[in-house]
Design an enzyme around this catalytic site. Sequence first.
Site, PDB file in Angstrom:
ATOM      1  CG  ASP A 132      -1.683   1.284   1.415  1.00  0.00           C
ATOM      2  OD1 ASP A 132      -1.978   1.959   0.406  1.00  0.00           O
ATOM      3  OD2 ASP A 132      -1.983   1.624   2.585  1.00  0.00           O
TER       4      ASP A 132
ATOM      5  CG  ASN B 201       0.035  11.197  -0.664  1.00  0.00           C
ATOM      6  OD1 ASN B 201       0.556  11.351  -1.749  1.00  0.00           O
ATOM      7  ND2 ASN B 201      -1.283  11.162  -0.503  1.00  0.00           N
TER       8      ASN B 201
ATOM      9  CB  VAL C 244       5.640   2.192   0.979  1.00  0.00           C
ATOM     10  CG1 VAL C 244       5.193   1.002   0.133  1.00  0.00           C
ATOM     11  CG2 VAL C 244       5.886   3.414   0.102  1.00  0.00           C
ATOM     12  CB  VAL C 245       1.846  -0.420   4.684  1.00  0.00           C
ATOM     13  CG1 VAL C 245       1.641  -1.644   5.577  1.00  0.00           C
ATOM     14  CG2 VAL C 245       1.758   0.858   5.504  1.00  0.00           C
TER      15      VAL C 245
ATOM     16  CB  ALA D 237      -5.203   3.037  -5.216  1.00  0.00           C
ATOM     17  CG  ASP D 238      -5.906   6.201  -0.466  1.00  0.00           C
ATOM     18  OD1 ASP D 238      -6.468   6.535  -1.526  1.00  0.00           O
ATOM     19  OD2 ASP D 238      -5.484   7.047   0.357  1.00  0.00           O
TER      20      ASP D 238
ATOM     21  CG  ASP E 142      -7.619   5.823   5.312  1.00  0.00           C
ATOM     22  OD1 ASP E 142      -6.827   5.751   6.276  1.00  0.00           O
ATOM     23  OD2 ASP E 142      -7.318   5.437   4.168  1.00  0.00           O
TER      24      ASP E 142
ATOM     25  CB  THR F  29      -0.872  12.331   4.066  1.00  0.00           C
ATOM     26  OG1 THR F  29       0.149  11.332   4.166  1.00  0.00           O
ATOM     27  CG2 THR F  29      -0.236  13.692   3.869  1.00  0.00           C
TER      28      THR F  29
END
Length: 259
Positions: free
Chosen positions: A6, A9, A12-13, A109-110, A130, A133
């Site tokens: 994922d 901004n 990255v997970v 996408a998120d 959610d 950022t």
Amino acid sequence: MLLAIDVGNTNVVFALFEGTEIKARWRIATDGRRTGDEYATWLLQLLAIEGIERSQVDRIIFGSVVPRADHNLDVLATKYFGIEPLIAGKGQAAWDFEIDVEQPHTLGADRALNCIAAHELVGGDIIVVDFGTATKFEAIDFNGAYKGGIICPGINLSLDALVGNTAKLPRIAIAAPDTDSVLGRNTEDQMLIGVFWGYVAMMEGLIERMKNEIGRPVKVVATGGLAILFDKKTDIFDVVDADMTIRGLQILADRAGAS
């Protein structure tokens, strides 16, 4: 195993799934200039620490809101794992739900992944909040269709703006205040009250307005790194799952494999 990535901004997970269970999770700061080789150097060491062979990874999917990172993640998948990755929202992993807004192609996408996961795991009419950022509010109907939402500056962005545009206000850490009082007795407490309780009031007010507009019973789902922090100080959330976005990637990958 499925490697789900994922790209947000800020971070990255990377999450490693065995079935629907997250076996390992890692996080790295987002940098669009980071190469596939750099990702591999970092990730392969972490896999080794967990005792996982790279050959155990047989599927890769990523969802990204940072287009500059996409090519480098593709290099990571193809060069170091020998896998053609699924890309959320494209090809075999195209969105499989209705995006009922004026410009459906602009849905991040998120946000789309949150819709998929919330509909699959919670069901009914849902509002997803959610915390990233930016803080995003998503309205999803009982059929899984995305009906619209709200985008607000994240709490850290709000704090950065406050501190960066004043001469004497200090940098403070975001945390739940020790008390429910909104009468701060020093500058730091007053700042924390303004940022934290102001954010809670904004969330509660916007969610109440969304519920009134939807006009049916709605479940509120919180996700993102700060979800647990806010859940301590408000009863507005019905479900708290910090991994909703990454779970959306796992669900989307499984659907793509079944198609």
